[in-house]
Design a protein around this motif. Structure first.
Motif: not given
Length: 713
Positions: A655-676
């Motif tokens: 389940x990809x929450x797409x770009x942006x480091x909004x707090x709710x995404x990390x509250x869901x337990x999501x981990x970053x994937x790098x984009x260049x």
């Protein structure tokens, strides 16, 4: 006397009033052969009505699934073997879009007519190993879409019965859509336009048993069939002619390039103007502004309908007599049969197919072309076939996504680099050109709204990618902007040899959540899981709660209302502009099976929605919104939880929450994937002044980045 064996699509009945254009053409050829004293044998559905001798195939009643197609192919092969064993056949003529699946054994010459867009056929149909096998198109436009080197005879243009089709003395008040009812024919666009123009629309045609067609009719057509519009089902004979002749105009709203529209020809023969999109062979039939109108976007159809009094009905009939004669078509077929029957065994030279071949590097068998907007629709099926072969491709690389972006959001010119191997596409590099200050910039189609971008390459086809990259490197440009690339993308390593500067920078991350095979919400932190369960129980007790998917047509209006409500509550405009809504609507209409619109209703009212795009085993959470009046119940997070469950049920394990480091995404337990992001600025030639290129690094493309991460509670 010739003995000709015509073979139809195994599932499609043949007749002068058949639904399919290929079946109508076959019926006309059959009648003409018999009338001229030749022998006509037809292998087709037992429901066919022909003038010659019918070798009937069983009419299969069950759902039209893959197993049905295989059974139909087997029946066709068996009928062909029996017929060839007992008859002396001069020429075999194949009409089905799947003809390559049941080619006859070596023997009489075979002619295959390509009734469908070139890109719908596998590349090997242009280089068939069977001796004395020839292929041709039904219009010059279609033939120009063929790959360089495709071995094609000159096209034979379709025609209609000008004696049977005549203008009417009276004119009705309706506009007409006639033909197969399916997504690519897109009659829903005509219904929307007729509603906007306040004109009654008559929809006539057949909904075949394919699951996709049935679902399209249920989800896209039935909700729009409100008075004064009406659906009359399949029509034939005098009833069909009357509908055509009495219509104010006939709309051909197909979203693919028509290879040759019999409906448009029939309308013109009845003195009725034709309205359609400026793509495919319609431009060969319609004199824009005189015998109808060609438009570029669906939202221009209504104005074209309203302009019906200005069109020249007498010229419509005159044009049909000049270009649309069925008699002339049939005479050309008989002449071709005679030529092939006496063929000396040598394959003809390629016809006049458009050659767009460029340098494709050292690998043999590769051809490269650069496709502009006019060729994208015809390219779409083959593009999607490549997408299906590319295991790591995302929904943002689908043809539907990219074409909708070009239609709705583009400010520039598409330059899609396509690499074919023997006619089959092995690589697509979807680029577009735009002006920034005084310089030319190349960016990737979808920029600004796509969270993942890259070349689309068949597995193992590194030579095809190299060929596309070589073309990209040597196109005229002052700057290249490649955004939203995964670490390891081959586009990070393309060497131009022309760079004045070349830099790669990190972009906003795309946080994502791995989903277990069992309970998908077990992926959430335990405290959040307990909170969601509590809010669901509370809502059920106090208001009633329903978490169900919205119908495709409901998603964009719901997003526009709920997403906009949160932004308006903060005194801001939000990101869902009218253009963005139109873009998402186009994507959802083209890809209804790859969309989840998870809705949360509280007390019967829609309180939140989450739009998720599906590809392979991943779900991409694209946008959401909720009613601020229910903010204390956490409806946004409830919608995301529901979206996770629906996506998991559809096979998603990411389940990809797409770009942006909004707090709710990390509250869901999501981990970053790098984009260049890679930017290449071309080194000016010796003595030349560098182009004045304005640095708009915030967008790095020809469109503004209107979709920042959206925070939902």
């Amino acid at each position: 006397m010739l003995t000709v064996l015509n073979i139809a699509h195994p599932l499609a009945p043949v007749g002068t009033d058949a639904v399919g254009g290929a079946e109508q053409v076959l019926a006309a050829i059959d009648e003409h052969l018999v009338a001229r004293g030749h022998r006509s044998i037809v292998i087709a559905s037992e429901r066919s009505k022909i003038a010659g001798e019918l070798v009937g195939l069983p009419a299969l009643e069950e759902a039209l699934d893959h197993a049905t197609w295989l059974a139909a192919h087997d029946a066709c092969r068996a009928a062909m073997r029996r017929t060839l064993a007992r008859e002396r056949i001069d020429v075999i003529h194949l009409h089905g879009s799947d003809f390559h699946a049941y080619l006859p054994p070596p023997g009489p010459p075979v002619l295959a007519t390509l009734h469908m867009p070139i890109a719908w056929y596998p590349g090997h149909v242009f280089e068939i190993a069977r001796p004395r096998t020839f292929v041709h198109c039904v219009s010059r436009t279609q033939q120009r879409d063929a790959a360089a080197g495709a071995n094609l005879l000159d096209p034979i243009e379709n025609g209609v019965d000008l004696e049977r089709l005549r203008p009417a003395a009276t004119r009705g008040d309706h506009v007409l859509v006639l033909g197969r009812i399916c997504p690519e024919k897109a009659p829903h666009l005509a219904l929307d336009a007729a509603t906007a123009a306040n004109v009654p629309l008559v929809l006539a045609g057949t909904v075949f048993g394919f699951a996709e067609h049935q679902r399209y009719f249920r989800d896209q057509i039935e909700p729009r069939l409100r008075p004064p519009h009406r659906f009359v089902g399949p029509v034939a004979g005098a009833a069909k002619t009357r509908l055509l002749a009495e219509a104010r105009c006939v709309i051909v709203p197909t979203v693919i390039g028509e290879t040759s529209s019999l409906v448009a020809m029939e309308a013109l023969a009845c003195g009725t103007p034709v309205i359609g999109f400026r793509r495919g062979a319609l431009a060969e039939l319609v004199e824009d502004g005189r015998t109808g109108q060609l438009v570029d976007h669906p939202d221009q159809l209504a104005a074209a309908i309203a302009a019906w009094p200005r069109y020249d009905r007498a010229r419509c009939r005159e044009l049909a007599e000049q270009r649309c004669s069925q008699r002339r078509m049939c005479e050309r077929y008989v002449a071709r049969y005679a030529e092939l029957a006496h063929d000396d065994g040598h394959r003809p030279q390629p016809g006049s197919a458009r050659s767009a071949e460029l340098s494709a590097g050292p690998s043999a068998g590769l051809s490269v072309e650069v496709v502009d907007r006019g060729g994208l629709d015809a390219l779409a099926p083959a593009w999607d076939e490549l997408w299906q072969r590319s295991a790591d491709a995302t929904v943002f690389q689908r043809a539907a996504w990219c074409i909708a972006w070009c239609d709705r959001l583009l400010d520039g010119q598409p330059e899609v680099i396509v690499v074919r191997r023997g006619g089959r596409i092995d690589a697509v590099l979807p680029m577009f050109r735009w002006r920034d200050g005084g310089g030319d910039v190349l960016s990737m189609i979808g920029a600004g709204v796509s969270d993942y971008q890259d070349a689309l390459v068949a597995p193992g086809a590194t030579d095809a990618f190299d060929a596309a990259a070589a073309v990209l490197a040597h196109r005229p440009w002052d700057r290249i902007e490649l955004s939203e690339l995964a670490d390891g993308s081959p586009l990070l390593h393309v060497r131009t040899g022309l760079a004045g500067s070349d830099e790669v920078t990190e972009q906003e991350p795309c946080p994502a959540l791995r989903l277990p095979d069992a309970d998908p919400l077990a992926a959430l932190p335990p405290s959040l899981g307990r909170e969601i369960a509590y809010q669901r129980r509370r809502a059920a007790r106090e208001l009633g709660i329903d978490c169900a998917c919205l119908a495709p047509g409901e998603i964009v209006p719901a997003l526009a209302r709920l997403h906009g409500a949160r932004w308006r509550a903060r005194g801001e405009g939000g990101v869902l502009t009218a253009r963005r809504c139109a873009f998402l609507g186009d994507v959802i209409a083209r890809l209804p099976d790859q969309v989840v619109g998870a809705g949360v209703r509280l007390g019967g009212e829609l309180a939140a929605v989450a739009l998720v795009l599906l590809d392979r085993s991943a779900a991409r959470y694209y946008l959401g919104g909720f009613d601020p009046a229910h903010a204390h119940r956490g409806p946004g997070m409830l919608a995301i939880a529901s979206a996770i469950e629906h996506a998991h049920a559809r096979g998603a394990r990411l389940f990809d929450l797409l770009r942006g480091a909004e707090p709710y995404k990390y509250r869901l337990g999501a981990r970053d994937r790098v984009r260049l992001h890679r930017r290449v600025i071309r080194r000016p030639a010796a003595g030349a002044q560098p182009a004045a290129v304005e640095d708009r690094s915030a967008s790095a493309s020809g469109v503004a980045r209107e979709r920042p991460g959206v925070q939902l509670r």
